[in-house]
Scaffold this motif. Sequence first.
Motif, PDB file in Angstrom:
ATOM      1  N   LEU A   1       1.138  -1.147   0.237  1.00 61.41           N
ATOM      2  CA  LEU A   1       0.194  -0.231  -0.116  1.00 61.41           C
ATOM      3  C   LEU A   1       1.085   1.274  -0.235  1.00 61.41           C
ATOM      4  O   LEU A   1       1.454   1.573   0.565  1.00 61.41           O
ATOM      5  N   PRO A   2       0.430   2.445  -0.917  1.00 67.67           N
ATOM      6  CA  PRO A   2       1.757   3.726  -0.552  1.00 67.67           C
ATOM      7  C   PRO A   2       1.117   4.319   0.378  1.00 67.67           C
ATOM      8  O   PRO A   2      -0.019   4.726   0.982  1.00 67.67           O
ATOM      9  N   ALA A   3       2.260   5.430   0.356  1.00 72.94           N
ATOM     10  CA  ALA A   3       1.746   6.489   2.058  1.00 72.94           C
ATOM     11  C   ALA A   3       0.606   7.037   1.262  1.00 72.94           C
ATOM     12  O   ALA A   3       0.035   8.000   2.498  1.00 72.94           O
TER      13      ALA A   3
ATOM     14  N   GLY B   1       1.578  11.212   2.612  1.00 74.60           N
ATOM     15  CA  GLY B   1       1.978  11.157   1.469  1.00 74.60           C
ATOM     16  C   GLY B   1       1.883  12.483   0.549  1.00 74.60           C
ATOM     17  O   GLY B   1       2.865  13.366   1.432  1.00 74.60           O
TER      18      GLY B   1
END
Lengths: 574, 574
Positions: B397-399, B567
Motif C-alpha cells: 500500500l502506498p503512503a 504522502g
Amino acid sequence: MDSCRPSICSFLLILFLLALVQTAFCRTRHYKWQVNYLFWSPDCVESVLVAINGGFPGPTIRAEAGDTIVVELENKLPTEGVVIHWHGIRQRGTPWADGTASVTQCAINPDETYVYKFLADKPGTYFYHGHYGMQRSAGLYGLLIVDVAKGEKEPFSYDGEFDIILSDWWHKNIYEQMTGLYSKPFRWIGEPQSLLIAGRGQYNCSLVSAEAGGINANCNKTNQQCAPFVLSVESGKTYRLRIASATALSSLNFIIEGHKLLLVEAGGNYIEPLEVENVDIYSGQTYSFLVKADQDPSKNYWVAVNVRGRRPNTPPGLAIFNYIPTRPTSRPSTAPPASPAWNDFAYSKAFANKIVARDGFGPRVPLKSDRAIVLLNTQNYIDGYIKWAINNVSLVLPATPYMASLKYKLSNAFDHRAAPETYSPNSYDIMRPPSNPNAATGNSIYSLDFNATVDLVLQNANILMPNSSDIHPWHLHGHDFWVLAYGNGAFNPSEDFRKFNLRNPALQNTVVLFPYGWTAIRFVADNAGAWAFHCHIEPHLHMGMGVVFAEGIEKLGKFPISGLGCGETKRWLP
Amino acid sequence: MDSCRPSICSFLLILFLLALVQTAFCRTRHYKWQVNYLFWSPDCVESVLVAINGGFPGPTIRAEAGDTIVVELENKLPTEGVVIHWHGIRQRGTPWADGTASVTQCAINPDETYVYKFLADKPGTYFYHGHYGMQRSAGLYGLLIVDVAKGEKEPFSYDGEFDIILSDWWHKNIYEQMTGLYSKPFRWIGEPQSLLIAGRGQYNCSLVSAEAGGINANCNKTNQQCAPFVLSVESGKTYRLRIASATALSSLNFIIEGHKLLLVEAGGNYIEPLEVENVDIYSGQTYSFLVKADQDPSKNYWVAVNVRGRRPNTPPGLAIFNYIPTRPTSRPSTAPPASPAWNDFAYSKAFANKIVARDGFGPRVPLKSDRAIVLLNTQNYIDGYIKWAINNVSLVLPATPYMASLKYKLSNAFDHRAAPETYSPNSYDIMRPPSNPNAATGNSIYSLDFNATVDLVLQNANILMPNSSDIHPWHLHGHDFWVLAYGNGAFNPSEDFRKFNLRNPALQNTVVLFPYGWTAIRFVADNAGAWAFHCHIEPHLHMGMGVVFAEGIEKLGKFPISGLGCGETKRWLP
C-alpha cells in the motif's frame, strides 16, 4: 554576455576560492536510514525493537566540525509515526531538523521520508534518539560523534578511541509500559531488567560466576547481539572513551576496574580536566574521558555501569577492558567494581559541582540575565491519573507542532496564554507531598525575547509518596546552557543568586536536578524556533514533565513540507 | 423581502414535509469514540488491546435502515495512526467514510479526530474493525446492526435477539506478529491461543472438566472480561442470533448443542431460509439465524465455535445457551458439541453452495458482464521474504490514499500502469508449488468503467509448500456482489461460465475461496470511489493479498480534509 569587470571578477574569484575551501574541508555526510521493527536480543532475551537499518544500536554518525549531516529517514513501521532528535546538536538555523514530534515537526508517517539536514558545528560527543511516544525506550538510538575540523586539534591527545552508548532495557514492551502509565490504577514501569553497554546486556547470564542454575540458555559468548562489548587496548597507550547515556530511566555510574578516568569533555563542550575513579552520567548526558592502559596487562578488567539515585533492582551492565594479547572473551576473575552507594547523593553532588568549563574554551557566561523562570517539578493527580507537572501544569503535547502553529498563526492549535512563570515559593513546601495534589493539563508555552538571556531555576519537591523525591535530568533543545549552581532545599530568590558560578560554569545541554534540590542554568535565546525543555527520563516526559520555549519565530524561513500535514496544518489542503 | 410566490411556496412546503418525514423516520445516530490502549483479559490472560472507549469489544452500533451514522473517532494512541472500516456498509456516495488506510483516507494521526458519516441504507448484520496494519487483530472491532426501517418488517419473526461477534486471539502482540511476517526467516503467527465469543474466551480455564492441574489462576466465573457469554432464553420462544466473524485467521464453525439453526440473512442480505446443524463462517462474514428454545429447559447447553479449514490447535470457544430459570453460570455436563472435521471441505462446499438469495428480495443479477478479471492467489518469495501475490503482484500500500491520488491527479503516488488482468492459465499449474516462486511488489490498480458489470474469478493454488493450499475469504469494499459459483481446480474460461448461478445467487460482501478451487463473483461498479478487495485474513492482507478498484472518480465531491495530509497530499502545504 559582458565580460566581467575587474572588481566583480575579484569578488567571484573570492567566492570560488571560498567554495573550494568549503569543498576541501567540509563535507556532507549522507545517510539513508529505514526504521523498522526488528527481533533482537539485547540482553540475550529476544524482544522486538524499533531499529534502524536492521541493527541495534543505530549506526554511529561520524563527522567533522563544519560538516553537514544529511539523514534521509524513511519510516517503515507499519502504523507508527517516527521522528529522530539529534541530542546536543543546537540546530542553529535549522529548527525543523530538531526531530521533536509536536514541537518542530509532525511525526513522519509510515512509508514517508523526512530529510534531516543540519550542521555539525561543534566537535563533541552527541547521540540521537526517537522523540515520539516512548520509542527511545524501544531501542531507537545511536551515537553521533563530531571530531574537530581537519587541521584543528583537541586540547588533549590519545592513541585510540572507543565510543559507547549506555542504556537500560525492559522486557515489557513500550506499549504495555505506556498503557500502564495511562491506567487507573497507575502501573509504574519498574526498574529495568538489564543495563546495556553498546547495546549489549546479559540477563540472567551469570557472567561473573560459573554457576549454572537458572541461567538463560541464550547466553553465548559469541552471540554478537548480547556478548559483552570488548575494549581491546595495548598496554601503555592512552584511549579516549566517549560515553552517552540514552537510558529511559536510570542514572548510571560508569567505572573501569583498576583504572582512573580523566574527564575532558561533557555534552559537546570541553571541561577542566578532572581525574575520577568513576563517572556519574544521567540520561541525556555524554562524556569523554581519557584512560591509560597502565595496569597489569596479563589479564582483563571489568567495565561496569551501575544504577544510582534509585534503589537498584538491576544487575550491573558489564563489558571487558581487554589487554592485547589476552583473549578478549576471557572473563576477569574478580568481582565487577562497585560504584558509590545508590543513595550517596553527597557524592553525586560533589561530582556534579566539579564539572566546570575548561579555561579558554567556549563562550563566557553573560553576567546578568534578562528574565528568570522558576520551574517547580511536582508529581500530581489529574482525573485520578498520576502525572508530572511544572508549575502545576502537566504538558500534553498538541496534534500540531508548535513551531508550525506559531509561524503560520494557527490559533486553535494550542493554548496561547502564557505558561506559568513561577509557583508560590512562599507557600509550597517542597519537603512534603503536595497539600493539594491536583494539577491541570496544559499546552501553553514560554515566549522568549530573541537574544534574551534567560535563567531557569529547576525546583524539585517531594513526590506524592512521603519522604521521596526523584532525580530529573533536564535537557534543553536548540541551545547549550551554563550550569550556574546546584542547591539543596527551596531556592531562595533573595539569597541564592549569590551562589551562581559566573566564573567558569560548564556549558551543557542536560543537567541533573537532585532530590529536594534546585538547579539554576542560564542560556541565550538566540536560536529562532520552538524548543522543548524536559526531563530526559522518558516515562516522566510521557507523563507531562516538560515545557516549550519559542523565540524569534518571525525570523524562520520556509519549513520542509514533509514535516507538516498533521493537526491544524491541514488547513491548506483542498 | 418579497413574499414568496405560490409555486415557490408549494415547493418549499414539499421540502418542509419531506424534512418532517425524514425527521420522523430517519435519525442520526451519533457516537463519540476514543481509541486507546487498554489492559484487558479477553481469555483470562491479560494483554494490551487497541480498544474503544475503555471496553472490549467495541460498542455495538444499532441503527434503523435509512438512519445516518456519525462516529467521531478520536485517536488517543500515543504514536499509531488508526482508521475504522464499516464492514458491509457500501458507503454509496461517501467513499471517504470507508475507513481503509491508504485507499480512502490517511490514517488518523494521534490526537486527531476523523468524523465518519454514512448512511445505514440497508438492514442487516454488519461489523466494524481497524483497517491499518494489524490493528483488527489487536482487538479493534465491534458490531454494527441495522434493523429494518420503522414500519417495515423482516420476512421472518422472532421473540428475542442476541448479537455476537466472533474472533480469535493470540498472546503474542501484533508488533511481534508483524515483525515475524516481515522477517527472514519468516515467522508465521501460528494458530490462535483462544477463540472468543462476544470477546470472551477461556485460556487454560478447563471450563468443561473439573480438573485443576495447570489451570490458569485468573479464570473466574464472575470475571466479566472472560466469563463465558450467556444467552438466556425462555423455553418455547424463538431467537434471532446475529453472528459476525472478525477473526484474524480462523475459519469457524458455530454450533449450539442440541438445537437446529435456521439461516435467514447473510452479509446484510436475505437468503433462502436454510435449516442447518451448524454454520461455517469465514472471517468477514456475518449471518442471522433463528433458533427455537425447544429442548429440555431444565439444563443449559453449550454454544461452541471450532476452527475449520486449518489443522486446529485451539480449543473451542464456548458460551452458554441458558434456559431461564436455570442458573446462567451452570455448566452443561456434556462435552461441547463437535463441528465437522476441520478438513471436511466437501461439507464446507456443500454448505456454501446452499446459501442463495431469498426469492423476491434484493436486486437481480445482471445476466452478462462487461469485463472479467481472473485473480490468481499465490504464495511467493520476494527478496527472500514470504508474500502473497495476486497475478504475481504482492500489494504494497502506498503512503498516499489511492482515492486522493486519483481525484487530485497526484501522479507520483502510485504506479499508474494497469494492474495485471490475468495470469497464464495455460501454463500455471495450480496443483503444485509455483515453478518460479518469485513475485514482485506493486501498487497498481484496476480502473473500472462506471456502471460496468464486472466478473471476478478468484483462483486458488498450491502454496510454497507441496500439497497445501489455504482458505482465503475475500472481501469487497463499497459493493455487494453476487456469488456465481464455487469450483474445484483451475477455472476453465471456455467451460466454467456455464456453472454460474444466474437464477438466485446470494448477494454478499465476503466470499470464501476454497483450497485448490476457484470462486466467481459479479458486481456492478456503480459506486464512485477507490475500493479494496482483499483476503480478510489479516496477516495475509499484511503480506500483500489484495487489489484495489477505482470507478467514477470524476464524480467525487470534496473530501474531508481531516482524511488527508499524508504522502503526496502534502503538496498544498505552504
